[in-house]
Design an enzyme around this catalytic site. Structure first.
Site, PDB file in Angstrom:
ATOM      1  N   LYS A   1       0.833  -1.122  -0.160  1.00 20.44           N
ATOM      2  CA  LYS A   1      -0.101   0.025  -0.150  1.00 20.44           C
ATOM      3  C   LYS A   1       0.962   1.220  -0.105  1.00 20.44           C
ATOM      4  O   LYS A   1       1.689   1.577   0.905  1.00 20.44           O
ATOM      5  CB  LYS A   1      -0.917   0.102   1.297  1.00 20.44           C
ATOM      6  CG  LYS A   1      -1.759   1.410   1.460  1.00 20.44           C
ATOM      7  CD  LYS A   1      -2.628   1.301   2.537  1.00 20.44           C
ATOM      8  CE  LYS A   1      -3.208   2.383   2.959  1.00 20.44           C
ATOM      9  NZ  LYS A   1      -4.093   2.603   4.119  1.00 20.44           N
TER      10      LYS A   1
ATOM     11  N   ASP B   1      -2.549   9.939   3.897  1.00 15.47           N
ATOM     12  CA  ASP B   1      -4.056   9.813   4.194  1.00 15.47           C
ATOM     13  C   ASP B   1      -4.846  10.765   4.819  1.00 15.47           C
ATOM     14  O   ASP B   1      -4.781  11.046   5.995  1.00 15.47           O
ATOM     15  CB  ASP B   1      -4.215   8.449   4.606  1.00 15.47           C
ATOM     16  CG  ASP B   1      -5.585   7.964   4.750  1.00 15.47           C
ATOM     17  OD1 ASP B   1      -6.369   8.493   4.055  1.00 15.47           O
ATOM     18  OD2 ASP B   1      -5.786   6.731   5.317  1.00 15.47           O
TER      19      ASP B   1
ATOM     20  N   LYS C   1     -10.032  12.766   8.077  1.00 17.78           N
ATOM     21  CA  LYS C   1      -9.768  12.548   9.375  1.00 17.78           C
ATOM     22  C   LYS C   1      -9.773  13.607  10.241  1.00 17.78           C
ATOM     23  O   LYS C   1      -9.377  14.576  10.016  1.00 17.78           O
ATOM     24  CB  LYS C   1      -8.450  11.613   9.209  1.00 17.78           C
ATOM     25  CG  LYS C   1      -8.362  10.351   8.611  1.00 17.78           C
ATOM     26  CD  LYS C   1      -6.781   9.909   8.898  1.00 17.78           C
ATOM     27  CE  LYS C   1      -6.543   8.584   8.060  1.00 17.78           C
ATOM     28  NZ  LYS C   1      -7.207   7.481   8.787  1.00 17.78           N
TER      29      LYS C   1
ATOM     30  N   ASP D   1       1.616   6.153   5.572  1.00 14.38           N
ATOM     31  CA  ASP D   1       0.458   5.117   5.271  1.00 14.38           C
ATOM     32  C   ASP D   1       1.012   4.666   3.798  1.00 14.38           C
ATOM     33  O   ASP D   1       0.144   3.862   3.073  1.00 14.38           O
ATOM     34  CB  ASP D   1      -0.799   6.036   4.885  1.00 14.38           C
ATOM     35  CG  ASP D   1      -1.942   5.093   4.857  1.00 14.38           C
ATOM     36  OD1 ASP D   1      -1.747   4.048   5.656  1.00 14.38           O
ATOM     37  OD2 ASP D   1      -3.145   5.641   4.483  1.00 14.38           O
TER      38      ASP D   1
ATOM     39  N   ASP E   1     -12.151   6.967   3.585  1.00 14.73           N
ATOM     40  CA  ASP E   1     -11.191   7.060   4.596  1.00 14.73           C
ATOM     41  C   ASP E   1     -10.547   5.236   4.487  1.00 14.73           C
ATOM     42  O   ASP E   1      -9.454   4.984   5.186  1.00 14.73           O
ATOM     43  CB  ASP E   1     -11.214   7.340   5.876  1.00 14.73           C
ATOM     44  CG  ASP E   1     -10.206   7.593   6.739  1.00 14.73           C
ATOM     45  OD1 ASP E   1      -9.134   7.412   5.903  1.00 14.73           O
ATOM     46  OD2 ASP E   1      -9.953   7.707   7.898  1.00 14.73           O
TER      47      ASP E   1
ATOM     48  N   GLU F   1      -9.446   3.665   2.066  1.00 10.87           N
ATOM     49  CA  GLU F   1      -9.028   3.946   0.779  1.00 10.87           C
ATOM     50  C   GLU F   1      -7.895   2.643   0.271  1.00 10.87           C
ATOM     51  O   GLU F   1      -7.648   2.526  -1.005  1.00 10.87           O
ATOM     52  CB  GLU F   1      -8.206   5.108   0.438  1.00 10.87           C
ATOM     53  CG  GLU F   1      -6.774   5.374   0.853  1.00 10.87           C
ATOM     54  CD  GLU F   1      -6.567   5.295   2.423  1.00 10.87           C
ATOM     55  OE1 GLU F   1      -7.698   5.471   3.144  1.00 10.87           O
ATOM     56  OE2 GLU F   1      -5.576   4.918   2.972  1.00 10.87           O
TER      57      GLU F   1
ATOM     58  N   ARG G   1      -7.543  -0.597   0.684  1.00 12.91           N
ATOM     59  CA  ARG G   1      -7.915  -1.591   0.228  1.00 12.91           C
ATOM     60  C   ARG G   1      -8.626  -1.564  -1.219  1.00 12.91           C
ATOM     61  O   ARG G   1      -8.625  -2.390  -1.944  1.00 12.91           O
ATOM     62  CB  ARG G   1      -9.289  -2.169   1.135  1.00 12.91           C
ATOM     63  CG  ARG G   1     -10.457  -1.319   1.227  1.00 12.91           C
ATOM     64  CD  ARG G   1     -11.287  -2.011   2.501  1.00 12.91           C
ATOM     65  NE  ARG G   1     -10.906  -1.107   3.835  1.00 12.91           N
ATOM     66  CZ  ARG G   1     -11.408  -1.532   4.950  1.00 12.91           C
ATOM     67  NH1 ARG G   1     -12.407  -2.382   5.059  1.00 12.91           N
ATOM     68  NH2 ARG G   1     -10.904  -0.815   5.887  1.00 12.91           N
TER      69      ARG G   1
HETATM   70  N1  BES Z   1      -4.405   4.171   7.025  1.00 13.56           N
HETATM   71  C1  BES Z   1      -5.528   4.044   7.614  1.00 13.56           C
HETATM   72  C2  BES Z   1      -5.434   2.935   8.489  1.00 13.56           C
HETATM   73  C3  BES Z   1      -4.453   3.337   9.746  1.00 13.56           C
HETATM   74  C4  BES Z   1      -5.036   4.266  10.806  1.00 13.56           C
HETATM   75  C5  BES Z   1      -3.584   2.537  10.110  1.00 13.56           C
HETATM   76  C6  BES Z   1      -4.105   4.563  11.715  1.00 13.56           C
HETATM   77  C7  BES Z   1      -2.718   2.642  11.407  1.00 13.56           C
HETATM   78  C8  BES Z   1      -3.139   4.055  11.918  1.00 13.56           C
HETATM   79  C9  BES Z   1      -6.667   3.555   6.485  1.00 13.56           C
HETATM   80  O1  BES Z   1      -6.688   3.843   5.320  1.00 13.56           O
HETATM   81  C10 BES Z   1      -7.891   4.067   7.367  1.00 13.56           C
HETATM   82  O2  BES Z   1      -8.256   5.074   7.500  1.00 13.56           O
HETATM   83  N2  BES Z   1      -9.004   2.858   7.788  1.00 13.56           N
HETATM   84  C11 BES Z   1     -10.195   3.279   8.429  1.00 13.56           C
HETATM   85  C12 BES Z   1     -11.184   2.393   7.747  1.00 13.56           C
HETATM   86  C13 BES Z   1     -12.508   2.567   8.060  1.00 13.56           C
HETATM   87  C14 BES Z   1     -13.075   3.889   7.466  1.00 13.56           C
HETATM   88  C15 BES Z   1     -13.454   1.629   7.722  1.00 13.56           C
HETATM   89  C16 BES Z   1      -9.895   2.804  10.084  1.00 13.56           C
HETATM   90  O3  BES Z   1      -9.094   2.048  10.252  1.00 13.56           O
HETATM   91  O4  BES Z   1     -10.459   3.616  10.740  1.00 13.56           O
HETATM   92 ZN    ZN Z   2      -4.881   4.784   4.808  1.00 15.69          ZN
HETATM   93 MN    MN Z   3      -7.583   5.959   5.232  1.00 19.51          MN
END
Ligand code: BES
Ligand code: ZN
Ligand code: MN
Length: 465
Positions: free
Chosen positions: A228, A233, A240, A251, A310, A312, A314
């Site tokens: 990734k 992000d 966020k 990220d 958010d 994104e 996947r």
């Molecule tokens: N990059 C983030 C995940 C992340 C956040 C990894 C903090 C490590 C630390 C990812 O893109 C994300 O924002 N995921 C969301 C998914 C949700 C919206 C379903 C999450 O984990 O809150």
């Molecule tokens: Zn992310």
């Molecule tokens: Mn995200």
């Protein structure tokens, strides 16, 4: 260039680091000069595990360093990492019989890492370590260089590492090793079948792209790594909150990790056909950003309902995995800073991994333990696939049940829908960051799982002489 923190033994000109435990303390002290002995006793040094004591010679010069290890062997081979940041600048060596010398040297050098390109005041130089001749320095160096590359990429701020720079980093590592490949940029992503990479990255002024590079003999077993590469992000329109955005330069930690692993594989010349695919995007906010409720097409042909911009990572991984899957690789590995839920479940230092290949899971567990590179298997729990049901598209990319359950598992299950032909697939939901310094782990960008994976691949695909 990485500073050389370890080299082969040169005991004459370096200070010995002597392992000592409560039982051997008196004997070790007796072997020192009188000044040193008196000094250690005056300091009340008791050889507590991980503690150290500088030992002066007659004229006050540094004669030796005592380092406390556990009785009956050192159950924490990484403890020497504690020492690296506390020693004065200089050359050291591990005294004869130091337990777990290879691991200790690795931890020492991993702790000596510094990211100081952006500071103008000089930083303290890390100490250097000479390793005994029976330690495989070449292999350690390959591993350290890979980890260094990973950490440097993650630590580099997003203003200096955008999609273009990340794709160039992939290219540079491959070209250096005689590999080749291509980068598909901007609207060409639409023509060449990466609609979700385009949708996620198009709102940024820095064009999205996908880097696809290969190395090694074409008829060797295919090992494909996907990472990734979200340079920053913001969360997109599902923005966020400030605190959650602070660390989001990391990220692209999945991309940085697979690239570090790729560099190890190529430096060690493992007999594999290596392929690295990195979708590089910035998840930004703009008038042309993708939105919640949008329905995207995907490379694989499945339509995907957007639940939250958010989630994104996947999406871009799904297109990249579909591409990887088309040539049925023998091993397909992806790494991603995919979910906050993984950190909630297992904390920052223990990334979960997901695979249906029982033998591979077992090997990863064994290698992870042996390499002090913690990893923990979580299940691709099929009953939760229903959380991804969509009423208007083939699939939703997030858990739409409103429960928020099993965030890391549902992300992994979503990815699994885009992998069919790979003989074996494993997904790592990494954190990519050490929030507070630990032995062998300075604060900041971190390699997670790639030392274990390098050991695993080295064992599976033995180097041809
Ligand atoms: N990059 C983030 C995940 C992340 C956040 C990894 C903090 C490590 C630390 C990812 O893109 C994300 O924002 N995921 C969301 C998914 C949700 C919206 C379903 C999450 O984990 O809150
Ligand atoms: Zn992310
Ligand atoms: Mn995200």
């Amino acid at each position: 260039m990485r500073e050389t923190l370890i080299r082969q033994s040169d005991a004459q000109t370096s200070v010995p680091i002597i392992a000592v435990d409560a039982e051997s303390l008196d004997t070790v002290l007796a072997s020192l000069g009188e000044t040193g002995q008196v000094w250690c006793r005056a300091n009340g040094y008791s050889a507590k595990p991980s503690s150290h004591q500088l030992v002066p010679g007659l004229s006050g010069e540094l004669e030796a360093v005592l380092f406390g290890v556990e009785e009956g062997g050192n159950s924490n081979p990484f403890s020497l990492g504690n020492l690296a940041k506390n020693l004065p600048d200089g050359d050291y060596h591990l005294a004869d019989g130091f337990p777990g010398a290879a691991e200790a040297a690795l931890a020492f050098a991993l702790s000596g890492y510094q990211f100081n390109q952006y500071t103008s005041s000089p930083t303290k130089k890390p100490p250097r370590l000479c390793v005994p001749n029976d330690v495989d320095l070449e292999r350690l160096t390959v591993i350290l260089d890979g980890v260094q590359l990973t950490r440097d990429l993650i630590n580099t701020p997003a203003n200096d590492l955008g999609p273009e720079e990340l794709a160039s980093a992939v290219e540079a590592v491959f070209v250096e090793n005689g590999g080749s490949g291509q980068v598909v940029v901007g609207d060409d992503l639409l023509d060449q079948g990466y609609p979700m990479v385009h949708a996620v990255g198009r709102a940024s002024s820095r064009a999205p792209r996908i880097a696809d590079y290969s190395w090694g003999s074409e008829d060797a077993p295919k090992v494909t790594l996907v990472g990734k590469g979200v340079n920053f992000d913001t969360g997109g329109l599902n923005l966020k909150p400030g605190n959650s955005m602070t660390l989001m330069k990391k990220d692209m930690g999945g991309a940085a990790n697979v690239l570090g692993l790729a560099s190890m594989i190529m430096a060690a010349k493992l007999p594999v056909r290596l392929r690295v695919i990195v979708p590089c995007v910035e998840n930004a906010v703009s008038g042309n950003a993708f939105r919640p409720g949008d329905i995207l097409n995907s490379r694989k042909g499945l339509t995907v309902e957007i639940g939250n911009t958010d989630a994104e990572g996947r999406l871009i991984l799904a297109d990249a995995l579909a591409l990887a899957d088309e040539e049925s690789p023998e091993v397909l590995i992806d790494m991603a800073t995919l979910t906050g839920a993984a950190r909630v479940a297992l904390g920052p230092d223990l990334p979960p991994f997901y695979t249906d290949d029982e033998a591979l899971a077992e090997d990863i567990a064994v290698m992870s333990e042996a390499a002090t590179d913690p990893l923990w298997r979580l299940p691709l729990w099929k009953p939760y696939m229903k959380y991804l049901d969509s009423k208007v598209a083939d699939i939703n990319h997030i858990n739409t049940s409103g429960t928020g359950y099993a965030g890391s598992i549902t992300a992994a299950l979503f990815l699994s829908r885009f992998v069919e032909k790979a003989e074996s697939w494993v997904h790592f939901d990494i954190f990519g960051w050490t929030p507070a310094e630990k032995p062998g782990k300075p604060m900041g960008g971190e390699a997670q799982g790639i030392r274990a994976l390098f050991d695993l691949l080295s064992e599976r695909y033995t180097k041809t002489k």
